[in-house]
Design an enzyme around this catalytic site. Structure first.
Site, PDB file in Angstrom:
ATOM      1  N   LEU A 167       3.041   4.316  -6.237  1.00  0.00           N
ATOM      2  CA  LEU A 167       4.048   3.316  -5.911  1.00  0.00           C
ATOM      3  C   LEU A 167       4.792   2.870  -7.155  1.00  0.00           C
ATOM      4  O   LEU A 167       4.199   2.648  -8.210  1.00  0.00           O
ATOM      5  CB  LEU A 167       3.383   2.100  -5.247  1.00  0.00           C
TER       6      LEU A 167
ATOM      7  N   GLY B  11      -0.769   5.634  -5.155  1.00  0.00           N
ATOM      8  CA  GLY B  11      -0.041   6.094  -3.978  1.00  0.00           C
ATOM      9  C   GLY B  11       0.109   7.598  -3.903  1.00  0.00           C
ATOM     10  O   GLY B  11       0.204   8.169  -2.812  1.00  0.00           O
TER      11      GLY B  11
ATOM     12  N   ASN C  58      -6.463   3.933  -8.198  1.00  0.00           N
ATOM     13  CA  ASN C  58      -6.772   3.122  -9.386  1.00  0.00           C
ATOM     14  C   ASN C  58      -6.105   1.752  -9.367  1.00  0.00           C
ATOM     15  O   ASN C  58      -5.889   1.134 -10.404  1.00  0.00           O
ATOM     16  CB  ASN C  58      -6.350   3.875 -10.648  1.00  0.00           C
ATOM     17  N   GLU C  59      -5.783   1.245  -8.175  1.00  0.00           N
ATOM     18  CA  GLU C  59      -5.071  -0.024  -8.065  1.00  0.00           C
ATOM     19  C   GLU C  59      -5.763  -1.165  -8.793  1.00  0.00           C
ATOM     20  O   GLU C  59      -5.102  -2.052  -9.366  1.00  0.00           O
ATOM     21  CB  GLU C  59      -4.890  -0.399  -6.586  1.00  0.00           C
TER      22      GLU C  59
END
Length: 304
Positions: free
Chosen positions: A110, A155, A179-180
Site C-alpha cells: 500500500l 499489500g 510487515n504492517e
C-alpha cells in the site's frame, strides 16, 4: 474543475460490472483451437498494468508496471480491478498469472502517501479500493497464480496470498510478508484470515505481531509460497502450474474454491462499512500519522 471520479464511477465508465452484480460463472466455454484467421493473443494496457491474453490456452498474464516499486495507490488499485474484471467477463480466459515488469520488486504494498495527511473522504475511498481488490482476487472464478519475481511486503504479499498458487524466485535477497506492525499499523481481520488460511494460526500469529518479512527460502519453509524456482524459469513454471490446474473441470474447481473461501469473503462483505470506518478512525490518529511521517522521512533519507 471537475470532481475526481470515485472508484465505483471509474469502474462503471470502464464498462465492467461491479463486484455485487457479477453474473454467475460456474464454468467457462470450452476452448477451441484458434482460427488461423484470428490472432491467438491479444493485449490491453493502462498506465499501471499490462495484460496479455493467450486465447489458445485461456491464460492471461497481468504485469505490474508502475515504477519505481508498484505501490498500491488509488490509481493502481482501480486499474487492477478494471483489468481483472475484463478478464473475468471474457469467456476465453480461464486463468491469470500475476507478475511484475519491474526488476527485483513484485509490489511494495500500500502506498503510504495515500494514508498520510489526507481527508477522511480520501481514506474511505482508498480503503474501499483495497477491499475491492481483495474481494475480486480472493473470490475470482479464474485460476490465479502469483509469479513473485521480487520482494513483496505488506499489500504486495496480500495480493500473492489471494492467489491459488504462489511461485517465488529463488533469491534470498527477495522477501515477502505482512510487515504492517513495523510501521505501527495493524493488519485488518481479512488480511489476517487470508494469512492464517495459508500458513496456519501459529506462524501467522507470530509473523503478524513481529511484522516479519521472510527471505524466499524461509517463506517457502513456512508455506507462505508454494514453490521456489530460479528467476529465469519463473514464467515457465507458472505456465506449467497453470496448465495443471486448468486440466480439471472448471465447475468442480470453482465450487471447491468457493466452499473453501466463502466464509472469509462473506465476513468482509457483511462488515465492509464498519471496516472502512475502523480504518479511518485508526489511520487518522495523530500517533499513527506521526509514525507514517517518520517512516516516509526515513525512506527519503535512504533515497538521498
Amino acid at each position: 474543475m471537475a470532481a475526481a471520479l470515485t472508484l465505483g464511477q471509474r469502474i462503471a465508465r470502464s464498462g465492467v460490472l461491479p463486484l455485487c452484480c457479477r453474473p454467475p460463472a460456474w464454468g467457462r466455454a470450452p476452448l477451441q483451437p484458434p482460427s488461423p484467421l484470428l490472432a491467438p493473443c491479444h493485449a490491453f494496457s493502462n498506465n499501471k498494468i499490462l495484460v496479455e491474453l493467450d486465447e489458445s490456452s485461456g491464460v492471461a498474464t497481468m504485469k505490474f508496471k508502475s515504477p519505481p516499486v508498484n505501490s498500491l495507490n488509488l490509481d493502481f488499485l482501480t486499474e487492477f480491478c478494471i483489468s481483472l474484471e475484463k478478464l473475468e467477463n471474457d469467456r476465453a480466459c480461464r486463468g491469470v498469472i500475476l507478475t511484475s515488469a519491474i526488476p527485483k520488486i513484485f509490489s511494495s504494498g500500500l502506498d503510504i502517501t495515500e494514508m498520510c495527511g489526507k481527508s477522511t473522504e480520501h481514506y474511505a475511498e482508498f480503503w474501499r479500493a483495497v477491499q475491492e481488490m481483495w474481494l475480486r482476487m480472493y473470490g475470482s472464478n479464474m485460476v490465479t497464480v502469483a509469479a513473485v519475481n521480487g520482494s513483496s511486503p505488506a499489500g504486495g504479499c496480500l495480493i500473492a496470498l489471494t492467489c491459488d498458487y504462489r511461485i517465488m524466485a529463488e533469491n534470498p535477497k527477495f522477501s515477502i510478508g505482512l510487515n504492517e506492525a513495523q510501521l505501527g499499523i495493524v493488519a485488518p481481520f481479512w488480511f489476517k484470515d487470508t494469512f492464517v488460511n495459508t500458513v496456519g494460526h501459529r506462524v501467522a500469529e507470530r509473523s503478524l505481531q513481529l511484522g516479519s518479512l521472510y527471505p524466499a527460502p524461509d517463506a517457502h519453509r513456512f508455506g507462505l509460497v508454494d514453490e521456489l524456482v530460479p528467476e529465469e524459469k519463473l514464467q515457465e513454471k507458472a505456465a506449467a502450474v497453470m496448465a495443471q490446474w486448468l486440466a480439471l473441470p472448471d465447475h468442480a474447481r470453482q465450487l471447491t474454491k468457493s466452499m473453501m473461501r466463502k466464509a472469509v469473503l462473506d465476513r468482509l462483505v457483511a462488515h465492509r462499512e464498519e471496516d472502512i470506518q475502523n480504518f479511518i478512525s485508526f489511520i487518522s490518529k495523530e500517533s499513527i500519522q506521526k509514525s507514517l511521517r517518520t517512516y516516509m522521512e526515513m525512506l527519503k533519507k535512504k533515497k538521498s
